[in-house]
Design a protein around this motif. Structure first.
Motif, short mmCIF file in Angstrom:
data_model
loop_
_atom_site.label_atom_id
_atom_site.label_comp_id
_atom_site.label_asym_id
_atom_site.label_seq_id
_atom_site.Cartn_x
_atom_site.Cartn_y
_atom_site.Cartn_z
N ARG A 24 0.83 -1.20 0.00
CA ARG A 24 0.00 0.00 0.00
C ARG A 24 0.87 1.26 0.00
O ARG A 24 2.09 1.21 0.20
N TYR B 251 -4.52 11.11 2.96
CA TYR B 251 -4.90 10.79 1.59
C TYR B 251 -5.55 12.00 0.91
O TYR B 251 -6.17 12.84 1.57
N ARG C 294 -9.32 4.61 -9.56
CA ARG C 294 -9.17 3.74 -8.38
C ARG C 294 -7.91 4.05 -7.56
O ARG C 294 -7.71 3.49 -6.49
N ARG D 72 -5.20 5.43 -5.05
CA ARG D 72 -5.17 6.03 -3.72
C ARG D 72 -3.86 6.77 -3.57
O ARG D 72 -2.78 6.23 -3.84
N CYS D 73 -3.94 8.04 -3.16
CA CYS D 73 -2.76 8.90 -3.10
C CYS D 73 -2.53 9.35 -1.65
O CYS D 73 -3.43 9.86 -1.00
N GLU E 205 -0.97 4.48 -4.98
CA GLU E 205 -1.27 3.06 -4.78
C GLU E 205 -2.37 2.60 -5.74
O GLU E 205 -3.41 3.25 -5.87
N PRO F 20 -4.85 -0.25 -5.85
CA PRO F 20 -5.36 -1.34 -5.01
C PRO F 20 -5.63 -2.62 -5.78
O PRO F 20 -5.64 -3.70 -5.20
#
Length: 349
Positions: free
Chosen positions: A217, A235, A312, A314-315, A333, A335
């Motif tokens: 992650r 995030y 999708r 994730r930062c 990331e 996922p």
């Protein structure tokens, strides 16, 4: 050496005598190339080139890049003063004015993507990008920043204003976070050409920063670069990270924001390819070879895959105790692919 500081050239500019100024630029650049080499010539003649790119009519300004004047007379993509001469030109005129005039393909491409960053939709008014990078902004590209801040604001007699590259810009929305142990294990590292391309893409965006890629992650990637395990972080949507990633490539004066946009699309395409065909919006190996709309062979980008990845993604961003005037601390990331990348560094002006 002839530069814009010469009183005679100032008088020509004030009188709008642009053909004579272009002739002086070409003469001075060719002489400097013969005496000191290409790099020195570009630097010595850049102030006059900036003036011509900024203030001359487009029909004449584009001739800065025209090799018809002879060896050493034409500006290249790396010629810059406060910024690349082609970016100065692109901020001054629409694509409709410039398209029939621009010749050299590298300059033409960078000007086109600068106009795209400034809000023009060239998807039906320009030749397709050779890598398949879209000639209009995706919604996630446009939503994170104001149009006026996407490219440097150039000044008539030299100099420019640009937004500072700072991510995170403040503590707002961030909190105390404990990162996982940053023990580097070979089996926890992605391998293969796609991973290498993705990491190289990020590294090219910010050569002054460190980059890593891990199986896991975003905080695990951040842990490899953060100074401490306990950080102030959090995030954020990718759209808010996008401007900083584009600007990262343009921290130096030799590159413009078009370099950042093109480089980021390459990096995102390589990241998306790592997720495999089972990812949302993913495609099979044949499609990745260029058999779908929006892809352009192994070196091209797949617009659908990149959009699906961004949706999708994730930062994670975090603060460091001391940061330069330009700083970027970000982990990305996927996922679905189970892979995360991080880029972290700072630079003084």
């Amino acid at each position: 050496m002839i530069t814009y500081e010469d009183g005679r050239l100032r008088a020509l500019a004030e009188g709008g005598r642009w053909p004579e100024l272009l002739a002086a630029y070409r003469q001075g650049r060719a002489a400097a190339v013969a005496e000191a080499g290409e790099e020195a010539a570009a630097a010595l003649t850049a102030p006059l080139g900036h003036l011509i790119a900024y203030a001359a009519p487009p029909e004449l300004a584009v001739r800065l890049f025209d090799r018809a004047g002879g060896a050493g007379t034409a500006a290249g993509v790396a010629d810059h003063d406060a910024g690349p001469l082609w970016e100065v030109l692109a901020t001054r005129h629409s694509w409709l004015r410039l398209a029939p005039l621009l010749g050299p393909a590298p300059v033409r491409r960078l000007v086109a993507h600068t106009r795209v960053l400034l809000g023009e939709d060239l998807s039906h008014g320009a030749e397709p990008d050779p890598e398949g990078v879209p000639l209009c902004l995706e919604p996630w590209e446009a939503s994170g920043w104001d149009e006026a801040a996407r490219v440097r604001e150039y000044l008539p007699e030299g100099g420019a204003r640009s937004a500072l590259l700072t991510l995170p810009a403040s503590r707002e929305g961030l909190g105390e976070v404990e990162l996982p142990p940053s023990v580097e294990q070979p089996e926890g590292r992605p391998d293969g050409p796609r991973a290498a391309r993705a990491l190289a893409g990020l590294g090219a965006l910010a050569p002054w920063a460190a980059t890593v890629c891990v199986l896991g992650r975003a905080p695990a990637a951040a842990a490899l670069l953060a100074r401490d395990r306990r950080v102030v972080g959090g995030y954020l949507p990718f759209a808010l990270a996008y401007p900083a990633l584009v600007r990262a490539a343009a921290v130096g004066r030799a590159q413009g924001c078009a370099h950042g946009r093109l480089g980021l699309w390459r990096a995102l395409s390589a990241m998306a390819a790592m997720a495999g065909p089972d990812a949302p919006g993913g495609t099979g190996e044949a499609d990745r070879a260029g058999e779908v709309d929006g892809a352009d062979g192994a070196d091209g980008v797949n617009r659908g895959e990149v959009n699906a990845l961004v949706a999708r993604m994730r930062c994670f961003t975090w603060q460091e105790p001391s940061a330069g005037l330009h700083h970027l601390h970000l982990a990305l990331e996927d996922p679905v692919g189970g892979v995360a990348w991080a880029v972290s560094g700072s630079q003084e002006l």
